[in-house]
Design an enzyme around this catalytic site. Structure first.
Site, short mmCIF file in Angstrom:
data_model
loop_
_atom_site.label_atom_id
_atom_site.label_comp_id
_atom_site.label_asym_id
_atom_site.label_seq_id
_atom_site.Cartn_x
_atom_site.Cartn_y
_atom_site.Cartn_z
N THR A 299 32.79 -56.58 48.54
CA THR A 299 33.46 -57.28 47.44
C THR A 299 32.45 -57.94 46.51
O THR A 299 31.33 -58.28 46.94
CB THR A 299 34.38 -58.37 48.04
OG1 THR A 299 34.76 -59.28 47.01
CG2 THR A 299 33.69 -59.19 49.13
N ASP A 300 32.85 -58.18 45.27
CA ASP A 300 31.98 -58.90 44.33
C ASP A 300 31.91 -60.40 44.68
O ASP A 300 31.07 -61.12 44.15
CB ASP A 300 32.46 -58.72 42.88
CG ASP A 300 33.86 -59.23 42.61
OD1 ASP A 300 34.57 -59.64 43.56
OD2 ASP A 300 34.27 -59.20 41.43
N GLU A 301 32.80 -60.84 45.60
CA GLU A 301 32.85 -62.28 45.91
C GLU A 301 31.57 -62.75 46.63
O GLU A 301 31.29 -63.94 46.68
CB GLU A 301 34.10 -62.61 46.73
CG GLU A 301 35.35 -62.22 45.96
CD GLU A 301 36.67 -62.70 46.54
OE1 GLU A 301 36.68 -63.68 47.28
OE2 GLU A 301 37.70 -62.06 46.23
N TYR B 212 35.71 -66.17 53.77
CA TYR B 212 35.86 -64.72 53.58
C TYR B 212 34.60 -64.12 52.96
O TYR B 212 34.02 -63.17 53.50
CB TYR B 212 37.08 -64.43 52.68
CG TYR B 212 37.08 -63.02 52.11
CD1 TYR B 212 37.24 -61.90 52.94
CD2 TYR B 212 36.89 -62.79 50.74
CE1 TYR B 212 37.23 -60.60 52.41
CE2 TYR B 212 36.88 -61.50 50.21
CZ TYR B 212 37.05 -60.41 51.05
OH TYR B 212 37.03 -59.14 50.54
N LYS C 249 31.81 -61.46 54.47
CA LYS C 249 31.50 -60.15 53.84
C LYS C 249 30.01 -60.09 53.49
O LYS C 249 29.38 -59.05 53.65
CB LYS C 249 32.37 -59.92 52.60
CG LYS C 249 33.85 -59.70 52.86
CD LYS C 249 34.17 -58.46 53.69
CE LYS C 249 33.93 -57.16 52.96
NZ LYS C 249 34.46 -55.99 53.74
P1 NAD Z 1 43.88 -55.30 53.82
O1 NAD Z 1 43.90 -56.68 54.39
O2 NAD Z 1 45.03 -54.82 53.01
O3 NAD Z 1 43.65 -54.24 54.97
C1 NAD Z 1 42.75 -54.44 56.02
C2 NAD Z 1 43.05 -53.40 57.11
O4 NAD Z 1 42.08 -53.58 58.16
C3 NAD Z 1 44.43 -53.55 57.73
O5 NAD Z 1 45.03 -52.27 57.87
C4 NAD Z 1 44.14 -54.15 59.10
O6 NAD Z 1 45.09 -53.79 60.11
C5 NAD Z 1 42.76 -53.56 59.40
N1 NAD Z 1 42.02 -54.39 60.35
C6 NAD Z 1 41.83 -55.74 60.32
N2 NAD Z 1 41.14 -56.14 61.39
C7 NAD Z 1 40.84 -55.02 62.10
C8 NAD Z 1 40.14 -54.78 63.31
N3 NAD Z 1 39.59 -55.79 64.01
N4 NAD Z 1 40.03 -53.51 63.77
C9 NAD Z 1 40.59 -52.48 63.08
N5 NAD Z 1 41.29 -52.65 61.94
C10 NAD Z 1 41.41 -53.91 61.45
O7 NAD Z 1 42.54 -55.24 52.96
P2 NAD Z 1 42.22 -54.47 51.60
O8 NAD Z 1 42.59 -55.33 50.46
O9 NAD Z 1 42.72 -53.09 51.71
O10 NAD Z 1 40.62 -54.46 51.67
C11 NAD Z 1 39.92 -53.40 52.33
C12 NAD Z 1 38.43 -53.64 52.22
O11 NAD Z 1 38.05 -53.72 50.85
C13 NAD Z 1 37.98 -54.96 52.86
O12 NAD Z 1 36.75 -54.72 53.51
C14 NAD Z 1 37.79 -55.89 51.67
O13 NAD Z 1 36.82 -56.86 51.94
C15 NAD Z 1 37.35 -54.92 50.61
N6 NAD Z 1 37.67 -55.31 49.21
C16 NAD Z 1 38.94 -55.67 48.87
C17 NAD Z 1 39.24 -55.99 47.54
C18 NAD Z 1 40.64 -56.34 47.12
O14 NAD Z 1 40.85 -56.70 45.95
N7 NAD Z 1 41.65 -56.24 47.97
C19 NAD Z 1 38.23 -55.94 46.57
C20 NAD Z 1 36.93 -55.56 46.96
C21 NAD Z 1 36.66 -55.23 48.30
P1 TYD Z 2 43.83 -63.33 45.33
O1 TYD Z 2 44.76 -62.24 44.93
O2 TYD Z 2 44.07 -64.08 46.58
O3 TYD Z 2 42.37 -62.68 45.30
P2 TYD Z 2 40.90 -63.42 45.43
O4 TYD Z 2 41.07 -64.80 45.86
O5 TYD Z 2 40.23 -62.57 46.47
O6 TYD Z 2 40.27 -63.27 44.08
O7 TYD Z 2 43.78 -64.39 44.13
C1 TYD Z 2 43.46 -63.99 42.82
C2 TYD Z 2 43.41 -65.27 41.96
O8 TYD Z 2 44.74 -65.80 41.86
C3 TYD Z 2 42.56 -66.38 42.56
O9 TYD Z 2 41.90 -67.06 41.50
C4 TYD Z 2 43.58 -67.31 43.22
C5 TYD Z 2 44.80 -67.15 42.35
N1 TYD Z 2 46.12 -67.28 43.04
C6 TYD Z 2 47.10 -68.12 42.50
O10 TYD Z 2 46.89 -68.78 41.45
N2 TYD Z 2 48.30 -68.21 43.14
C7 TYD Z 2 48.58 -67.52 44.29
O11 TYD Z 2 49.71 -67.67 44.87
C8 TYD Z 2 47.58 -66.65 44.81
C9 TYD Z 2 47.82 -65.85 46.07
C10 TYD Z 2 46.36 -66.56 44.16
#
Ligand code: NAD
Ligand code: TYD
Length: 360
Positions: A136-138, A162, A166
């Site tokens: 992630t960019d975070e 989180y 990461k």
């Molecule tokens: P998500 O929470 O939707 O999915 C995570 C999946 O991992 C789920 O299916 C869960 O069951 C599985 N999981 C969790 N713990 C596990 C374990 N111990 N063993 C096996 N499986 C396990 O997450 P997402 O949003 O799809 O993100 C996927 C990846 O991408 C993550 O690594 C996250 O850090 C990264 N990422 C997410 C975003 C975003 O905006 N969602 C952006 C950049 C990077």
């Molecule tokens: P989120 O979707 O949780 O992603 P991340 O924290 O990983 O960027 O949140 C996106 C942005 O929205 C973040 O600045 C927090 C804000 N947010 C709200 O304002 N209200 C909400 O109920 C949630 C879940 C997030």
């Protein structure tokens, strides 16, 4: 035929990636999806691929070394795409330990098992073996000034449990690259949105609440900025890095689509009102009056913004879906999948929502 081991394939991005890969490669690849199915993992996301002969699901925990070793022993894995993680910042603030366990220890187990399976007697790795760590960019922390961006060279400065977990997992991957010349890449992507996203994240939560006439919680002043990318564009970027990325390199993935949270919320409301037919009773419920400013997230990062210069120049990746189109596609998907939303928001979700938003 290449065999991909995808971890976390039942989650949001993992399931979209699996769909993307089967659309692109059809029967010419094999995918083994390893997922323990936490609250975020949902096999309904994969209904339309589950009967394919070139797809297999294995329920296993990535922190369970023996289970992961067994998968590598029983299958000739060419490529690992490592998505599995705890992914929600708010949950990490309430309960950091599971983030360390899954994201740090789980990544260590994945790296170690892949290394043990792939390493040749002379310490090198066979051609074609690759591990892609999805991050992630975070990890880069928070940007304050407009016009500044995250580059691959930006120092890590994570703030939330989180992003700290990461960042630690990225460092482990880097250590394997530096120490063993382990064939890996890291991708650091901005915020994703699209089908199958769990409604704890901003966009699906706002869509779901708005359609029920529930308040739309906006943290703090609503001016925090996120850089949103349609999930298929992320899947395409991962595939392109796997195919064309230089081994050992990190690539940032993002589409220069920065928006304040309050803008996202108002775009969703306006788009819902445009898309809902006049006869739909939910039209009456959707309104800007639902917007409610609530207590800010602890340690809330102000702004994220990716400079995707490297992936564009080296690999030729470009985002394809502009936000106006992506949000319509996402809302349309949620209209067509009401049952999915009902299923994921029954049971535990209610309790989560009450706990997370009771003082907000
Ligand atoms: P998500 O929470 O939707 O999915 C995570 C999946 O991992 C789920 O299916 C869960 O069951 C599985 N999981 C969790 N713990 C596990 C374990 N111990 N063993 C096996 N499986 C396990 O997450 P997402 O949003 O799809 O993100 C996927 C990846 O991408 C993550 O690594 C996250 O850090 C990264 N990422 C997410 C975003 C975003 O905006 N969602 C952006 C950049 C990077
Ligand atoms: P989120 O979707 O949780 O992603 P991340 O924290 O990983 O960027 O949140 C996106 C942005 O929205 C973040 O600045 C927090 C804000 N947010 C709200 O304002 N209200 C909400 O109920 C949630 C879940 C997030």
């Amino acid at each position: 035929m290449k065999t991909y081991l995808v971890t976390g394939g039942a989650g949001f991005i993992g399931s979209n990636y699996i769909h993307y890969m089967f659309r692109k490669y059809g029967d010419s690849i094999r995918i083994i999806n390893v997922d323990v199915l936490t609250y975020a993992g949902n096999l309904e996301n994969l209904r339309d691929v589950e009967n394919r002969e070139n797809y297999m699901f294995i329920r296993a925990d990535i922190t369970d070394k023996e289970a992961i070793q067994k998968i590598f022993a029983e299958h000739e894995i060419d490529r690992v795409v490592h998505f599995a993680a705890e992914s929600h910042v708010d949950r990490s603030i309430k309960n950091p330990e599971v983030f360390v366990k899954t994201n740090v220890l789980g990544t260590a187990v994945m790296l170690n098992c892949a290394k043990a399976a792939w390493e040749q007697p002379d310490g090198t790795f066979a051609e074609g073996k690759r591990f892609l760590h999805v991050s992630t960019d975070e990890v880069y922390g928070s940007l304050e000034e407009e016009g500044t961006y995250f580059y691959e060279t930006t120092p890590y400065a994570p703030h939330s449990p989180y992003s700290a977990s990461k960042a630690s997992s990225d460092m482990l991957v880097k250590s394997y690259i530096d120490t063993y010349h382990f064939p890996a890449n890291i991708t650091n992507c901005s915020n994703n949105y699209g089908p199958y996203q769990f409604p704890e994240k901003l966009i699906p939560l706002i869509i779901n609440n708005a359609l029920q006439g529930k308040t739309l919680p906006v943290y703090g002043d609503g001016k925090n900025v996120r850089d949103w990318l349609y999930v298929d564009d992320h899947a395409k970027g991962i595939d392109m890095v796997m195919e064309k990325g230089r081994l050992g390199e990190t690539y940032n993935i993002g589409g220069h689509n920065e928006k304040q949270n309050i803008e996202i919320v108002t775009i969703i409301i306006d788009t819902l009102l445009e898309m809902l037919p006049k006869s739909d009773p939910r039209r009456e419920l959707v309104s800007r009056d639902l917007i409610t400013y609530v207590e800010d997230r602890k340690g809330h990062d102000r702004r994220y913004a990716i400079a995707p210069d490297k992936i564009r120049a080296e690999i030729g990746w470009e985002p394809e879906t502009m936000f106006a189109e992506g949000i319509r596609k996402t809302i349309q998907w949620f209209f067509e999948h009401e049952e999915w939303m009902k299923n994921v928001t029954s049971g535990d979700y209610q309790k989560y929502y009450e706990d997370m938003y009771q003082n907000r």
